[in-house]
Motif scaffolding. Structure first.
Motif, PDB file in Angstrom:
ATOM      1  N   ALA A  47       3.535  10.066   1.898  1.00 37.63           N
ATOM      2  CA  ALA A  47       2.427   9.284   1.369  1.00 37.63           C
ATOM      3  C   ALA A  47       1.646   8.688   2.520  1.00 37.63           C
ATOM      4  N   SER A  48       0.395   8.377   2.279  1.00 34.69           N
ATOM      5  CA  SER A  48      -0.438   7.786   3.309  1.00 34.69           C
ATOM      6  C   SER A  48      -0.117   6.300   3.440  1.00 34.69           C
ATOM      7  N   TYR A  49      -0.425   5.763   4.610  1.00 36.37           N
ATOM      8  CA  TYR A  49      -0.170   4.343   4.858  1.00 36.37           C
ATOM      9  C   TYR A  49      -0.955   3.469   3.887  1.00 36.37           C
ATOM     10  N   SER A  50      -2.221   3.819   3.642  1.00 35.29           N
ATOM     11  CA  SER A  50      -3.054   3.018   2.743  1.00 35.29           C
ATOM     12  C   SER A  50      -2.510   3.010   1.327  1.00 35.29           C
ATOM     13  N   GLU A  51      -1.941   4.124   0.882  1.00 30.98           N
ATOM     14  CA  GLU A  51      -1.384   4.189  -0.471  1.00 30.98           C
ATOM     15  C   GLU A  51      -0.160   3.285  -0.604  1.00 30.98           C
ATOM     16  N   ILE A  52       0.726   3.317   0.383  1.00 27.77           N
ATOM     17  CA  ILE A  52       1.921   2.467   0.352  1.00 27.77           C
ATOM     18  C   ILE A  52       1.522   0.993   0.428  1.00 27.77           C
ATOM     19  N   LEU A  53       0.546   0.681   1.288  1.00 26.87           N
ATOM     20  CA  LEU A  53       0.102  -0.696   1.433  1.00 26.87           C
ATOM     21  C   LEU A  53      -0.499  -1.219   0.136  1.00 26.87           C
ATOM     22  N   ARG A  54      -1.246  -0.402  -0.558  1.00 23.97           N
ATOM     23  CA  ARG A  54      -1.852  -0.822  -1.827  1.00 23.97           C
ATOM     24  C   ARG A  54      -0.785  -1.156  -2.866  1.00 23.97           C
ATOM     25  N   LYS A  55       0.243  -0.328  -2.965  1.00 23.81           N
ATOM     26  CA  LYS A  55       1.317  -0.576  -3.922  1.00 23.81           C
ATOM     27  C   LYS A  55       2.106  -1.829  -3.549  1.00 23.81           C
TER      28      LYS A  55
END
Length: 214
Positions: A47-55
């Motif tokens: 997964a991308s960093y931005s996706e993990i950060l958003r969750k």
């Protein structure tokens, strides 16, 4: 060629076999292969960093989140951080590349800089996202060809300042939560590392095999 390159601080790209059988030609292909291998070990997905950060933000800052009542004894202070920094020994650095020697020899000044972050960590019961994970590094198992990813396991290198905050907070809260933990709770408890957990796990399997039970 390798000894000549090493004189200038350069190292050749380690040989690594890709899933299709070819050899990685650059660092991007090498990183992608290790990412695939580590994901399979953890049964995870890339997964991308931005996706993990958003969750993570959605979970941490959800408006209806129940916050525990903290007493002053559970707050990590400037002095607590300084003591943790002073006790540091040789360690591998995490993604922030801050060596333990710097934290140890400049402990008063650096502890002061990290204290506001530590107070926020304790108050929100959520550490900075960068401290929640780390960087996987391959460790050769000792058998098989080294250029095959399956012959290496992973070790997680986390940021040392984050580990110091976690250790300080653990020391303050372990007496509170200790009564709720079972004897087989190893993670987060002093003197109960992976070796002891692995030994007990293997012992249970040996007993089951001897008794011929599942």
């Amino acid at each position: 060629l390798a000894p000549q390159l090493s004189r200038f601080g350069l190292n050749p790209l380690p040989m690594l076999q890709l899933k299709n059988g070819s050899v990685a030609a650059n660092f991007d292909e090498t990183g992608e292969r290790w990412c695939q291998h580590f994901s399979s070990i953890e049964h995870g997905v890339q997964a991308s960093y931005s996706e993990i950060l958003r969750k993570a933000r959605q979970a941490r800052y959800f408006c209806n989140r129940t916050m525990p009542d903290l007493c002053s004894n559970c707050i990590v202070s400037w002095l607590d951080l300084e003591q943790q920094f002073l006790s540091l020994g040789p360690k591998a650095t995490g993604p922030d590349s801050v060596p333990p020697e710097v934290l140890k020899h400049c402990s008063p000044a650096i502890a002061r800089l990290y204290t506001p972050i530590t107070f926020k960590t304790c108050g929100l019961c959520a550490e900075p996202f960068q401290w929640s994970g780390g960087c996987y590094h391959p460790l050769y198992k000792g058998s098989g060809q080294q250029f095959i990813a399956e012959n290496s396991r992973a070790i997680l290198l986390g940021d040392i300042p984050g580990k110091c905050v976690q250790a300080s907070l653990r020391c303050k809260t372990i007496d509170v939560v200790g009564d709720f933990l079972s004897e087989f709770q190893f993670c987060g408890r002093a003197q109960r590392g992976c070796d002891l957990a692995s030994h007990i796990g293997k012992s249970i399997l040996d007993v089951g095999q001897a008794l011929k039970i599942s």
